[in-house]
Design a protein around this motif. Structure first.
Motif, PDB file in Angstrom:
ATOM      1  N   LEU A 159       0.819  -1.197   0.000  1.00  0.00           N
ATOM      2  CA  LEU A 159       0.000   0.000   0.000  1.00  0.00           C
ATOM      3  C   LEU A 159       0.861   1.258   0.000  1.00  0.00           C
ATOM      4  CD1 LEU A 159      -2.961   0.859   0.091  1.00  0.00           C
ATOM      5  CD2 LEU A 159      -2.777   0.909   2.576  1.00  0.00           C
ATOM      6  N   LEU A 160       1.847   1.292   0.866  1.00  0.00           N
ATOM      7  CA  LEU A 160       2.724   2.463   0.927  1.00  0.00           C
ATOM      8  C   LEU A 160       3.558   2.593  -0.339  1.00  0.00           C
ATOM      9  CD1 LEU A 160       3.831   2.361   4.671  1.00  0.00           C
ATOM     10  CD2 LEU A 160       2.342   4.030   3.570  1.00  0.00           C
ATOM     11  N   SER A 161       3.931   1.480  -0.940  1.00  0.00           N
ATOM     12  CA  SER A 161       4.672   1.529  -2.209  1.00  0.00           C
ATOM     13  C   SER A 161       3.836   2.211  -3.281  1.00  0.00           C
ATOM     14  CB  SER A 161       5.047   0.114  -2.666  1.00  0.00           C
ATOM     15  OG  SER A 161       5.944  -0.487  -1.773  1.00  0.00           O
ATOM     16  N   ILE A 162       2.545   1.900  -3.304  1.00  0.00           N
ATOM     17  CA  ILE A 162       1.654   2.506  -4.290  1.00  0.00           C
ATOM     18  C   ILE A 162       1.541   4.004  -4.044  1.00  0.00           C
ATOM     19  CG2 ILE A 162      -0.742   2.621  -5.061  1.00  0.00           C
ATOM     20  CD1 ILE A 162      -0.897  -0.406  -4.546  1.00  0.00           C
ATOM     21  N   TYR A 163       1.361   4.397  -2.791  1.00  0.00           N
ATOM     22  CA  TYR A 163       1.241   5.824  -2.505  1.00  0.00           C
ATOM     23  C   TYR A 163       2.552   6.558  -2.758  1.00  0.00           C
ATOM     24  CZ  TYR A 163      -3.508   5.534  -0.914  1.00  0.00           C
ATOM     25  OH  TYR A 163      -4.872   5.363  -0.881  1.00  0.00           O
ATOM     26  N   ASP A 164       3.652   5.881  -2.585  1.00  0.00           N
ATOM     27  CA  ASP A 164       4.932   6.491  -2.926  1.00  0.00           C
ATOM     28  C   ASP A 164       4.996   6.737  -4.442  1.00  0.00           C
ATOM     29  OD1 ASP A 164       7.080   7.394  -1.349  1.00  0.00           O
ATOM     30  OD2 ASP A 164       8.422   5.964  -2.312  1.00  0.00           O
ATOM     31  N   THR A 165       4.435   5.813  -5.220  1.00  0.00           N
ATOM     32  CA  THR A 165       4.352   5.991  -6.668  1.00  0.00           C
ATOM     33  C   THR A 165       3.481   7.195  -7.008  1.00  0.00           C
ATOM     34  OG1 THR A 165       4.611   3.611  -7.033  1.00  0.00           O
ATOM     35  CG2 THR A 165       3.706   4.903  -8.845  1.00  0.00           C
ATOM     36  N   PHE A 166       2.353   7.348  -6.296  1.00  0.00           N
ATOM     37  CA  PHE A 166       1.504   8.519  -6.506  1.00  0.00           C
ATOM     38  C   PHE A 166       2.266   9.803  -6.181  1.00  0.00           C
ATOM     39  CE2 PHE A 166      -2.581   5.962  -5.415  1.00  0.00           C
ATOM     40  CZ  PHE A 166      -2.454   5.291  -6.611  1.00  0.00           C
ATOM     41  N   TYR A 167       3.003   9.772  -5.094  1.00  0.00           N
ATOM     42  CA  TYR A 167       3.777  10.938  -4.647  1.00  0.00           C
ATOM     43  C   TYR A 167       4.782  11.359  -5.718  1.00  0.00           C
ATOM     44  CZ  TYR A 167       7.083  13.573  -1.707  1.00  0.00           C
ATOM     45  OH  TYR A 167       7.913  14.529  -1.190  1.00  0.00           O
ATOM     46  N   LYS A 168       5.508  10.387  -6.260  1.00  0.00           N
ATOM     47  CA  LYS A 168       6.470  10.686  -7.314  1.00  0.00           C
ATOM     48  C   LYS A 168       5.762  11.150  -8.583  1.00  0.00           C
ATOM     49  CE  LYS A 168       9.666   7.209  -5.517  1.00  0.00           C
ATOM     50  NZ  LYS A 168      10.235   5.847  -5.706  1.00  0.00           N
TER      51      LYS A 168
END
Length: 347
Positions: free
Chosen positions: A248-257
């Motif tokens: 989940l956090l990996s996905i949100y990190d992708t959104f952040y980038k």
């Protein structure tokens, strides 16, 4: 004899036009299906009842074990615009990619197998596709008039960053859905935009950010016709999925980038972290409320969260465990969690 030849020519021209129309669809509708026998009939019927008719429907059977296949096959036999493709059960992302590979329309839209559309939904979108490479419309949840989300005005020629901000305000953070939008097939194929395999949750958000990077003109319409999104206990929605914290956090990190890339491309220094953090909060709320059924489970899940949060860009600016957790859960309906956190002196 001449009159008969004339009418025969007209008939042949008409048939040729129909063939051209059938081979040059303006719209491709992609629907992944897995054990949707309870809802798929209404979904497809709402598409066939549209006032706009120049479309193809691509039904991807993702290894269903119920009567979904029979229902889809029945529809395909009655309407040549419907194509059924069978695939082993590999998830919605793989099914949608199969749909993208087979799409022939100028535009592509996605529909969930348990949702349905108002009769003029496609017509309203098509009328808004001029000078746009992404069109976003409104939706209603469970046919409840109090859960209706749409823009009060018609926005045209928006940049990707502007569109994200406006959608965030309209949808109260629900900006990552791919349904309720029209995508240009040319952009998807030219830039090889696909759904990421291996992500069960928020995979549509990654697809949307990848697409937004290449957009130039986005329209957000003031919808009169709506996409009807169904939320029930049987739907694999936020509240039913078992969220794995690290993914989940990996996905949100992708959104952040992705958001940072959009800002850089649009030459803006404005930060939009709040948009992503808001959706993170909604996700954690649903995650913990669905996962944690017993009070003894709380320490384990909080421990997992503590260990992983520090590794992701989206929350690095927050200092300390207590501030991070409260930033995610504050002012949400995670009452049990918040009460529990307040009793932990070591946080």
């Amino acid at each position: 004899h001449k009159l008969s030849a004339y009418y025969l020519t007209i008939l042949n021209q008409s048939n040729n036009k129909k063939r051209i129309m059938n081979n040059n669809y303006l719209l491709s509708i992609i629907i992944p299906i897995y054990n949707a026998e309870k809802y798929i009939y209404k979904c497809i019927e709402s598409i066939l009842d549209q006032t706009f008719s120049n479309f193809e429907v691509i039904l991807i059977n993702d290894g269903s074990t119920d009567k979904s296949v029979e229902i889809c096959t029945e529809f395909a036999m009655k309407d040549k615009r419907i194509k059924v493709i069978h695939s082993p059960n590999k998830g919605a992302s793989n099914a949608r990619n199969i749909g993208l590979n087979n799409a022939k329309g100028k535009w592509i839209t996605f529909v969930d197998s348990d949702d349905w559309l108002d009769p003029t939904y496609f017509s309203e979108f098509i009328d808004s596709t001029t000078n746009a490479d992404l069109v976003c419309g409104g939706f209603i949840i469970n046919n409840n008039p109090h859960s209706k989300y749409t823009s009060s005005i018609y926005h045209k020629n928006l940049t990707s960053v502007q569109s994200v901000e406006i959608l965030y305000n309209i949808y109260f953070g629900m900006i990552y859905n791919i349904w309720g939008k029209f995508f240009l097939t040319e952009y998807i194929k030219l830039h090889n935009i696909k759904f990421k395999i291996g992500y069960e949750n928020r995979e549509d958000g990654i697809f949307l950010f990848d697409y937004l990077y290449w957009t130039k003109k986005i329209s957000i319409i003031s919808s009169q016709s709506f996409y009807h999104y169904r939320v029930e206990n049987t739907k694999k929605g936020l509240s039913q999925k078992r969220w794995e914290i690290n993914n989940l956090l990996s996905i949100y990190d992708t959104f952040y980038k992705g958001m940072n890339l959009l800002c850089a491309k649009n030459n803006t220094n404005k930060t939009y972290n709040q948009i992503i953090q808001s959706d993170m909060s909604m996700t954690y709320m649903n995650s913990f409320n669905s996962i944690i059924c017993r009070s003894q489970d709380l320490p384990y899940y909080l421990s997992c969260l503590h260990k992983r949060l520090k590794h992701f860009n989206i929350i690095k600016k927050y200092q300390g465990k207590r501030s991070t957790i409260f930033k995610i859960l504050f002012n949400l309906r995670c009452d049990r969690l918040l009460i529990y956190l307040l009793t932990i002196k070591k946080l």
